[in-house]
Design a protein around this motif. Structure first.
Motif, mmCIF file in Angstrom:
data_model
loop_
_atom_site.group_PDB
_atom_site.id
_atom_site.type_symbol
_atom_site.label_atom_id
_atom_site.label_comp_id
_atom_site.label_asym_id
_atom_site.label_seq_id
_atom_site.Cartn_x
_atom_site.Cartn_y
_atom_site.Cartn_z
ATOM 1 N N LYS A 141 0.145 7.204 0.032
ATOM 2 C CA LYS A 141 0.384 5.890 0.642
ATOM 3 C C LYS A 141 -0.409 4.806 -0.070
ATOM 4 O O LYS A 141 0.111 3.726 -0.376
ATOM 5 C CB LYS A 141 -0.018 5.922 2.118
ATOM 6 N N PHE A 142 -1.678 5.089 -0.331
ATOM 7 C CA PHE A 142 -2.536 4.080 -0.951
ATOM 8 C C PHE A 142 -2.083 3.752 -2.361
ATOM 9 O O PHE A 142 -1.986 2.577 -2.741
ATOM 10 C CB PHE A 142 -3.984 4.577 -0.965
ATOM 11 N N THR A 154 0.836 4.142 -3.678
ATOM 12 C CA THR A 154 2.140 3.472 -3.684
ATOM 13 C C THR A 154 1.975 1.983 -3.423
ATOM 14 O O THR A 154 2.661 1.149 -4.014
ATOM 15 C CB THR A 154 3.068 4.083 -2.614
ATOM 16 N N THR A 155 1.036 1.644 -2.550
ATOM 17 C CA THR A 155 0.800 0.245 -2.189
ATOM 18 C C THR A 155 0.011 -0.488 -3.270
ATOM 19 O O THR A 155 0.333 -1.627 -3.628
ATOM 20 C CB THR A 155 0.048 0.157 -0.854
ATOM 21 N N TRP A 156 -1.020 0.136 -3.788
ATOM 22 C CA TRP A 156 -1.901 -0.512 -4.771
ATOM 23 C C TRP A 156 -1.740 0.168 -6.125
ATOM 24 O O TRP A 156 -2.241 1.252 -6.365
ATOM 25 C CB TRP A 156 -3.353 -0.445 -4.291
ATOM 26 N N GLN A 157 -1.033 -0.508 -6.994
ATOM 27 C CA GLN A 157 -0.703 0.028 -8.313
ATOM 28 C C GLN A 157 -1.895 -0.103 -9.267
ATOM 29 O O GLN A 157 -2.845 -0.855 -9.024
ATOM 30 C CB GLN A 157 0.508 -0.712 -8.893
ATOM 31 N N ARG A 189 -6.934 -0.346 -6.404
ATOM 32 C CA ARG A 189 -6.654 0.955 -7.013
ATOM 33 C C ARG A 189 -7.860 1.427 -7.823
ATOM 34 O O ARG A 189 -8.220 2.624 -7.782
ATOM 35 C CB ARG A 189 -5.418 0.845 -7.899
ATOM 36 N N HIS A 219 -7.838 -3.051 3.032
ATOM 37 C CA HIS A 219 -6.724 -2.739 2.146
ATOM 38 C C HIS A 219 -6.188 -1.331 2.380
ATOM 39 O O HIS A 219 -5.021 -1.058 2.061
ATOM 40 C CB HIS A 219 -7.153 -2.951 0.692
ATOM 41 N N CYS A 220 -7.022 -0.456 2.925
ATOM 42 C CA CYS A 220 -6.517 0.852 3.363
ATOM 43 C C CYS A 220 -5.518 0.662 4.500
ATOM 44 O O CYS A 220 -4.445 1.278 4.521
ATOM 45 C CB CYS A 220 -7.661 1.749 3.839
ATOM 46 N N LYS A 252 -3.714 -1.926 5.136
ATOM 47 C CA LYS A 252 -2.475 -2.497 4.599
ATOM 48 C C LYS A 252 -1.584 -1.416 3.989
ATOM 49 O O LYS A 252 -0.360 -1.561 3.966
ATOM 50 C CB LYS A 252 -2.796 -3.556 3.545
ATOM 51 N N ALA A 253 -2.203 -0.341 3.515
ATOM 52 C CA ALA A 253 -1.437 0.767 2.926
ATOM 53 C C ALA A 253 -1.033 1.802 3.972
ATOM 54 O O ALA A 253 -0.408 2.808 3.635
ATOM 55 C CB ALA A 253 -2.257 1.436 1.823
#
Length: 226
Positions: A46-47, A49-52, A58, A141-142, A144-145
């Motif tokens: 999940k993380f 995928t959200t934060w590239q 990332r 930010h976690c 958000k993911a």
């Protein structure tokens, strides 16, 4: 102790005084809880995928996972701690020296991400985070993911992966900056139990084939006799 009520002719319980509470002096049961839940593979997916790759989020995750740094150390970690791919730092919490080798994948992520001047991970102004501000920033930010866990949970995942791969207590101490083997052994014991359980199950399967296989398939006996 009771008395009779004149109007109802019923027995009415009188209040009792100076009754000793049997729980006095008895300590409440304390339940051991782990406030920081370790990440699992689904959380990582999940993380990431959200934060590239290329985002500070990332890079923070990759650093936490590969190094196992605490929040108080990752906010100080920078190129000044690197010699080639080797990262060394004296941890703030225990004062222990920790040394790890960053894999090529992490070095590539660092190269593709804008880093701070004094630390790999910095705030919007380029200045290093404080321990608390980094923890709050990363948890935000976690969320958000879709991951309701913390930076320390990534450290726990990192230590679990190392132990499952066969790392000894002293190897874990060297990487994660633990001053004693007590913390390391919480991971190695769990990993050892898994490995020993798998090994035991294989031994059981082998003995079943040697000793019980004919009994498990009675038709095999009849075929052999005929």
């Amino acid at each position: 102790m009771y008395s009779t009520d004149r109007h109802t002719s019923a027995l009415v319980a009188l209040p009792r005084h100076n009754v000793e509470d049997p729980t006095n002096g008895v300590e409440a049961v304390k339940y051991k809880s782990d406030a920081f839940e370790p990440w699992v593979a689904e959380d990582v997916a999940k993380f990431c995928t959200t934060w590239q790759i290329g985002t500070r989020q990332r890079l923070a995750f990759e650093l936490l996972l590969c190094s196992g740094l605490r929040r108080s150390d990752i906010v100080r970690a920078g190129r000044q701690h690197m010699v080639g791919n080797t990262f060394s730092m004296r941890t703030q919490k225990t004062g222990a020296e920790m040394t790890v080798e960053f894999p090529d994948r992490l070095m590539s992520v660092i190269a593709q991400t804008q880093t701070g001047d004094l630390a790999f991970i910095g705030g919007e102004n380029g200045q290093p985070f404080t321990t608390e501000s980094f923890g709050n920033w990363f948890r935000k930010h976690c969320t958000k993911a879709g991951v309701e866990k913390s930076a320390h949970g990534v450290r726990k995942l990192s230590a679990t992966l190392a132990a499952n791969a066969g790392a000894s207590s002293h190897e874990l101490m060297a990487q994660y900056g633990w001053a004693t083997s007590r913390q390391a052994e919480t991971y190695t014991k769990q990993a050892d139990r898994k490995r020993l359980g798998v090994r035991a199950s294989k031994l059981v399967a082998e003995q079943i084939e040697v000793e019980l296989s004919p009994h498990l398939n009675p038709s095999a006996k009849k075929t052999a006799k005929s």
